[in-house]
Motif scaffolding. Structure first.
Motif, PDB file in Angstrom:
ATOM      1  N   ILE A   3       3.140   0.966   3.615  1.00 21.19           N
ATOM      2  CA  ILE A   3       2.383  -0.279   3.580  1.00 21.19           C
ATOM      3  C   ILE A   3       2.054  -0.721   2.152  1.00 21.19           C
ATOM      4  CG2 ILE A   3       0.031   0.672   3.651  1.00 21.19           C
ATOM      5  CD1 ILE A   3      -0.637  -1.482   5.734  1.00 21.19           C
ATOM      6  N   ALA A   4       2.200   0.177   1.182  1.00 20.35           N
ATOM      7  CA  ALA A   4       1.758  -0.093  -0.189  1.00 20.35           C
ATOM      8  C   ALA A   4       2.349  -1.368  -0.792  1.00 20.35           C
ATOM      9  CB  ALA A   4       2.044   1.117  -1.072  1.00 20.35           C
ATOM     10  N   PRO A   5       3.664  -1.629  -0.696  1.00 13.48           N
ATOM     11  CA  PRO A   5       4.180  -2.878  -1.275  1.00 13.48           C
ATOM     12  C   PRO A   5       3.635  -4.128  -0.588  1.00 13.48           C
ATOM     13  CG  PRO A   5       5.943  -1.295  -0.991  1.00 13.48           C
ATOM     14  CD  PRO A   5       4.754  -0.747  -0.250  1.00 13.48           C
ATOM     15  N   ASN A   6       3.378  -4.043   0.707  1.00 16.74           N
ATOM     16  CA  ASN A   6       2.902  -5.211   1.453  1.00 16.74           C
ATOM     17  C   ASN A   6       1.491  -5.621   1.072  1.00 16.74           C
ATOM     18  OD1 ASN A   6       5.280  -5.434   2.935  1.00 16.74           O
ATOM     19  ND2 ASN A   6       4.577  -4.056   4.544  1.00 16.74           N
ATOM     20  N   ILE A   7       0.682  -4.676   0.575  1.00 19.57           N
ATOM     21  CA  ILE A   7      -0.696  -5.001   0.202  1.00 19.57           C
ATOM     22  C   ILE A   7      -0.863  -5.097  -1.317  1.00 19.57           C
ATOM     23  CG2 ILE A   7      -1.656  -3.993   2.301  1.00 19.57           C
ATOM     24  CD1 ILE A   7      -2.398  -1.517   0.699  1.00 19.57           C
ATOM     25  N   GLY A   8       0.255  -5.099  -2.024  1.00 18.22           N
ATOM     26  CA  GLY A   8       0.217  -5.281  -3.465  1.00 18.22           C
ATOM     27  C   GLY A   8      -0.160  -4.052  -4.263  1.00 18.22           C
ATOM     28  N   LEU A   9      -0.170  -2.879  -3.626  1.00 24.71           N
ATOM     29  CA  LEU A   9      -0.554  -1.655  -4.323  1.00 24.71           C
ATOM     30  C   LEU A   9       0.593  -1.090  -5.154  1.00 24.71           C
ATOM     31  CD1 LEU A   9      -2.730   0.524  -4.767  1.00 24.71           C
ATOM     32  CD2 LEU A   9      -1.851   1.689  -2.737  1.00 24.71           C
ATOM     33  N   ALA A  10       1.836  -1.358  -4.745  1.00 26.43           N
ATOM     34  CA  ALA A  10       2.988  -0.791  -5.444  1.00 26.43           C
ATOM     35  C   ALA A  10       4.183  -1.722  -5.320  1.00 26.43           C
ATOM     36  CB  ALA A  10       3.325   0.582  -4.858  1.00 26.43           C
ATOM     37  N   ASP A  11       5.156  -1.503  -6.210  1.00 23.07           N
ATOM     38  CA  ASP A  11       6.395  -2.279  -6.187  1.00 23.07           C
ATOM     39  C   ASP A  11       7.480  -1.568  -5.380  1.00 23.07           C
ATOM     40  OD1 ASP A  11       5.461  -4.271  -8.190  1.00 23.07           O
ATOM     41  OD2 ASP A  11       5.474  -2.518  -9.509  1.00 23.07           O
TER      42      ASP A  11
END
Length: 284
Positions: free
Chosen positions: A144-152
């Motif tokens: 989920i990290a890329p979807n919430i802007g936490l990672a690329d």
């Protein structure tokens, strides 16, 4: 003296770990939520542990052996040897990026934020490729990290790829291919090594059986030599005369990966009444 084995207390490895021990003839007395149990018919204690904790228990000598994923050993298990690869719970540790990204090579990770539960594995990859990136260690749902802007990008376990697909991600680099293994503590003593060898003998018999099939067929005697040449048996097939004159019964073992091509050749050579049976144990 008992052999102390650790297995995952929950998750994808638990069921298959218990299954292979059962196929090795080891019955485990285990109540609900019990963290340690004894085997009834083999000198063994079973420890139910969190997967990520198993390498430390092995290194400290708290347990002698463990059924654990290679990915966990690669991440946390320096100095721990693998006694057997077990052939189940196969997966990959892979890098993934959003589907919309035009990924060309590993250099695309330069300066990017990567979310992962495998920081050591990712760092080794980046160091090898001489790429600098920021790692964000996440123990939960990494995808989920890329979807919430936490990672690329992310690095995580990939089995079927369905989780990546659901989160609009695509696999771009495979860092490691993994399966369940029998890992051994560097502190195991000689008495327990002897028990380990007995267990390995049983495991190898089970794994050999899983990879092969017992095949019986009827063959006309004038085609017998041709049929025997096709068979890839362990040494040579067993040939017995049938009640019907001019025919023989041929028994052999065929690797399951070569099974269908061999069967097609046997039929073409004149074999009839081909029966295929699973093998429970196979002692070489």
């Amino acid at each position: 003296m008992k052999l102390r084995i650790a297995i995952q207390k929950s998750g994808r490895l638990l069921e298959d770990s218990l299954k292979i021990l059962k196929e090795c003839g080891i019955s485990i007395d285990n109540g609900k939520d019990q963290l340690k149990a004894n085997a009834r018919n083999f000198p063994m204690e079973v420890f139910y542990l969190r997967n990520g904790d198993i390498p430390q228990y092995l290194n400290d000598g708290v347990v002698d052996i463990a059924i654990v994923g290679e990915n966990i050993l690669f991440e946390k298990g320096g100095g721990i040897d693998v006694a057997e690869k077990l052939g189940f719970s196969k997966c990959k540790v892979s890098m993934a990026v959003p589907k919309s990204e035009n990924y060309e090579s590993f250099t695309d990770f330069e300066g990017k934020r990567i979310a992962t539960s495998y920081p050591n594995t990712v760092q080794r990859f980046l160091d090898e490729k001489r790429v600098k990136a920021d790692l964000h260690v996440i123990t939960g749902s990494v995808e989920i990290a890329p979807n919430i802007g936490l990672a690329d990008a992310i690095c995580d376990i990939v089995s079927s790829g369905s989780t990546l697909f659901k989160n609009n991600l695509k696999e771009v680099e495979v860092l490691l291919k993994s399966e369940a293994v029998l890992a051994v503590s560097p502190k195991i003593n000689d008495e327990r090594k002897a028990l380990l060898e007995k267990l390995r003998f049983r495991i190898q018999s089970v794994l050999q059986a899983r990879q092969n099939r017992y095949v019986l067929m009827n063959a006309p005697n004038d085609k017998l030599d041709e049929i025997i040449q096709i068979l890839p048996g362990m040494r040579s097939p067993t040939v017995l005369p049938l009640a019907e004159e001019g025919w023989s019964s041929v028994h052999t073992v065929i690797n399951k990966d070569k099974f269908w091509e061999v069967i097609d050749e046997l039929k073409a050579a004149g074999a009839e009444g081909i029966l295929v049976c699973p093998i429970e144990k196979m002692v070489l």
